[in-house]
Design a protein around this motif. Structure first.
Motif, mmCIF file in Angstrom:
data_model
loop_
_atom_site.group_PDB
_atom_site.id
_atom_site.type_symbol
_atom_site.label_atom_id
_atom_site.label_comp_id
_atom_site.label_asym_id
_atom_site.label_seq_id
_atom_site.Cartn_x
_atom_site.Cartn_y
_atom_site.Cartn_z
ATOM 1 N N ASP A 341 0.838 -1.190 0.000
ATOM 2 C CA ASP A 341 0.000 0.000 0.000
ATOM 3 C C ASP A 341 0.879 1.249 0.000
ATOM 4 O OD1 ASP A 341 0.978 0.251 2.564
ATOM 5 O OD2 ASP A 341 -0.942 -0.110 3.561
ATOM 6 N N ILE A 342 0.240 2.403 0.004
ATOM 7 C CA ILE A 342 0.979 3.660 -0.113
ATOM 8 C C ILE A 342 1.865 3.911 1.108
ATOM 9 C CG2 ILE A 342 -0.829 5.130 0.903
ATOM 10 C CD1 ILE A 342 -0.053 7.167 -1.396
ATOM 11 N N TYR A 345 5.194 2.189 0.453
ATOM 12 C CA TYR A 345 5.984 2.964 -0.521
ATOM 13 C C TYR A 345 6.525 4.253 0.113
ATOM 14 C CZ TYR A 345 4.796 0.049 -4.560
ATOM 15 O OH TYR A 345 4.699 -0.998 -5.455
ATOM 16 N N ASN A 346 5.700 4.948 0.873
ATOM 17 C CA ASN A 346 6.151 6.189 1.504
ATOM 18 C C ASN A 346 7.321 5.956 2.451
ATOM 19 O OD1 ASN A 346 4.225 7.687 0.171
ATOM 20 N ND2 ASN A 346 2.794 7.781 1.891
ATOM 21 N N MET A 368 5.527 3.139 -8.353
ATOM 22 C CA MET A 368 4.308 3.137 -7.557
ATOM 23 C C MET A 368 3.108 3.578 -8.412
ATOM 24 S SD MET A 368 3.752 5.226 -3.981
ATOM 25 C CE MET A 368 3.617 6.867 -4.682
ATOM 26 N N GLU A 369 3.325 4.638 -9.188
ATOM 27 C CA GLU A 369 2.253 5.163 -10.038
ATOM 28 C C GLU A 369 1.889 4.165 -11.140
ATOM 29 O OE1 GLU A 369 1.883 9.447 -10.915
ATOM 30 O OE2 GLU A 369 3.962 9.555 -10.213
ATOM 31 N N ILE A 373 -0.914 3.261 -7.772
ATOM 32 C CA ILE A 373 -0.913 3.896 -6.447
ATOM 33 C C ILE A 373 -0.301 5.282 -6.608
ATOM 34 C CG2 ILE A 373 -0.066 3.751 -4.068
ATOM 35 C CD1 ILE A 373 0.120 0.710 -4.458
ATOM 36 N N PRO A 375 0.920 9.184 -5.576
ATOM 37 C CA PRO A 375 1.522 9.867 -4.417
ATOM 38 C C PRO A 375 0.511 10.765 -3.699
ATOM 39 C CG PRO A 375 2.884 10.125 -6.386
ATOM 40 C CD PRO A 375 1.581 9.540 -6.843
ATOM 41 N N ASN A 376 0.665 10.866 -2.380
ATOM 42 C CA ASN A 376 -0.135 11.798 -1.603
ATOM 43 C C ASN A 376 0.799 12.817 -0.932
ATOM 44 O OD1 ASN A 376 1.051 10.370 0.486
ATOM 45 N ND2 ASN A 376 -0.833 9.332 1.107
ATOM 46 N N THR A 379 3.810 11.334 0.751
ATOM 47 C CA THR A 379 4.853 10.896 -0.201
ATOM 48 C C THR A 379 5.815 12.050 -0.479
ATOM 49 O OG1 THR A 379 3.135 9.550 -1.266
ATOM 50 C CG2 THR A 379 5.256 9.728 -2.390
#
Length: 540
Positions: A341-342, A345-346, A368-369, A373, A375-376, A379
């Motif tokens: 999940d994000i 990755y973060n 990730m993209e 998923i 970035p937020n 990220t």
């Protein structure tokens, strides 16, 4: 009886400000007398013995423990959950009443007798919204908050809701006024002002568990867990996990682990229970060694390790700058059937950026993209914070601009990264203006960071400027704010000012830093000796 108890609490609070009334008497004699019924305090248990509730119910709920430090909440969460009002337009009467109450509190200069007298004469109509807003503004001054709370509760046509009781209990607990908090809980048990069914629920007692955990009184925290059945509440698996989470959240991780193991026959061992302990060692204590021990304990016991488990380990190794271990865990996870999940990755992006591998972090963002998923804000913070720390400002600004282009809203952490890299007052104020312009409200942490910086630079006019702005913005100075200010003044030789705010802090029931308190006390005694010697010389 209920009105008598409220009158007694109110009278004793006012009595505490009498000029012949010392604080020692207040805390050792008066407040304990408020507790007319001590049935809520059962004998202290030992954490080495299993907790066996009489009617054990096994049920599962969604995981509440968080896996990264970003997810870990601030110590004021109880207040944020219960005090923050939904955004809406209030009418002029509300604004007028709020302003009047605020002025009364300020003009009284923390004198609770004056506050009470002025409240009696103000003619304000009390509403739930007004009580919530006032309590949120004075949450770091328990005496003022309690004086207002008692007065509001006596007004005709108004009765405190569950939410308001929770607000006040949280404020009292933070100031270690546990006896008074239990008095309110006992009042809630009787149905509050209007009587009826008990208002006490599991959240009520959970606030007390968290507050005891915060002061590392593990026995009292467990003691409160035992008190559930005295209020007709069940103590199932969910409540047990809440207890473990509260202990871990405030660094009582060893005690929580002992409690889990001693109750494994009663509550079992699960991925969630181990994740709570793992999160404690990894993200609260920050010990890769202990985190790894729990990690392998899960493996040896056949406990499934999920995305939360992996996230804890990645976060822990990232904090300790062990990027190789982060990549190792990440690669291991990719071989499992667990969906990344994000948060995962973060965590890896942050670890790579911290270790100087910014381009590899950017490549991982692209990967990730590609997997759908996106970035937020966290990220981008994971990139911006390490870049600012290594003083790569142009690159950090480039990432910041990209963040805005994607339509992502910067968080306080984004701006804090830039504050940390600022080199003078002009830069700091420029960032603060941009922060306000973008609708990102400064927090206590924002002002504390600025106070520390301005003190370090010797810019005391700006120190008072941000201190006053913090108060104007409705952020009542908390313990951390006072500690930052007192320490900054003390280290710059401004001892009289430091002592003034040190005393103000103690009046509010906030605990000072022991080392600074000792030094200020030595300075005060030294000044007294000088004054006495001068007086003796003049008389002779």
């Amino acid at each position: 009886m209920l009105n008598l108890r409220r009158k007694l609490a109110q009278s004793l609070l006012l009595l505490s400000h009498h000029h012949k009334f010392d604080s020692n008497t207040y805390h050792t004699i008066i407040f304990p007398t408020i507790i007319l019924n001590q049935r809520v305090n059962p004998p202290k248990p030992s954490i080495k013995h299993a907790i066996k509730p009489p009617n054990f119910l096994t049920f599962f709920s969604s995981l509440t423990c968080k896996s990264t430090s970003d997810s870990y909440q601030h110590e004021d969460d109880e207040y944020n959950e219960t005090l923050v009002l939904p955004e809406k337009d209030y009418d002029n009467d509300f604004e007028t009443n709020l302003r009047l109450i605020t002025d009364i509190i300020k003009l009284a200069d923390q004198n609770c007798v004056s506050i009470r007298n002025n409240l009696e004469k103000c003619g304000v109509t009390v509403s739930p919204e007004l009580v919530s807003e006032v309590l949120s503004r004075v949450r770091n001054n328990w005496e003022v908050a309690f004086t207002f709370f008692l007065w509001a509760g006596e007004q005709i046509g108004y009765a405190h809701s569950l939410r308001h009781y929770h607000c006040m209990i949280a404020i009292l607990g933070k100031s270690r006024r546990f006896d008074t908090a239990w008095t309110l809980i006992d009042e809630m048990k009787k149905g509050g002002k209007n009587g009826g069914e008990s208002l006490v629920n599991t959240q009520t007692l959970l606030i007390m568990i968290r507050r005891y955990s915060a002061v590392h009184d593990v026995d009292k925290a467990i003691n409160t867990f035992y008190a559930y059945k005295r209020f007709g509440l069940e103590t199932g698996l969910h409540e047990f996990h809440d207890l473990l989470s509260a202990l871990c959240r405030y660094k009582n991780v060893k005690a929580a682990e002992d409690l889990l193991m001693s109750n494994k026959d009663c509550y079992g061992l699960s991925t969630k229970s181990f994740n709570i302990i793992l999160n404690g060692w990894c993200n609260v204590i920050g010990s890769p060694r202990e985190g790894k021990r729990i990690w392998w304990e899960m493996c040896n016991r056949g406990i499934h390790r999920d995305v939360i488990s992996y996230s804890c380990m990645i976060s822990c190794y990232s904090k300790s700058n062990e990027s190789k271990e982060v990549i190792k865990i990440f690669d291991e996870m990719r071989l499992t059937d667990i969906d990344l999940d994000i948060k995962i990755y973060n965590g890896v992006i942050h670890a790579l950026a911290k270790s100087g591998h910014v381009e590899k972090a950017r490549d991982l963002m692209k990967l990730m993209e590609e997997k759908g998923i996106y970035p937020n804000a966290i990220t981008y913070n994971s990139l911006i914070m390490p870049l600012c720390k290594t003083r790569k400002f142009s690159y950090a600004r480039k990432v910041f601009d990209e963040m805005l282009q994607r339509g992502l809203i910067p968080t306080t952490r984004t701006f804090h990264a830039f504050f940390g890299a600022s080199r003078n007052c002009e830069e700091a104020y420029s960032i603060l203006r941009k922060m306000n312009k973008m609708g990102c409200c400064p927090s206590h942490d924002t002002y504390i960071m600025l106070i520390k910086k301005f003190c370090r630079w010797g810019e005391f006019e700006n120190v008072w400027k941000v201190w006053n702005e913090m108060i104007r913005n409705g952020l009542d100075p908390d313990r951390s704010s006072y500690v930052a200010l007192v320490n900054g003044l003390f280290l710059n030789g401004k001892l009289e000012e430091a002592y003034k705010y040190h005393l103000e802090m103690k009046v509010k029931g906030l605990l000072p830093e022991p080392e600074i308190e000792e030094r200020l006390e030595r300075w005060r005694l030294g000044m007294q000796k000088v004054d006495n010697s001068k007086t003796g010389s003049s008389e002779s």
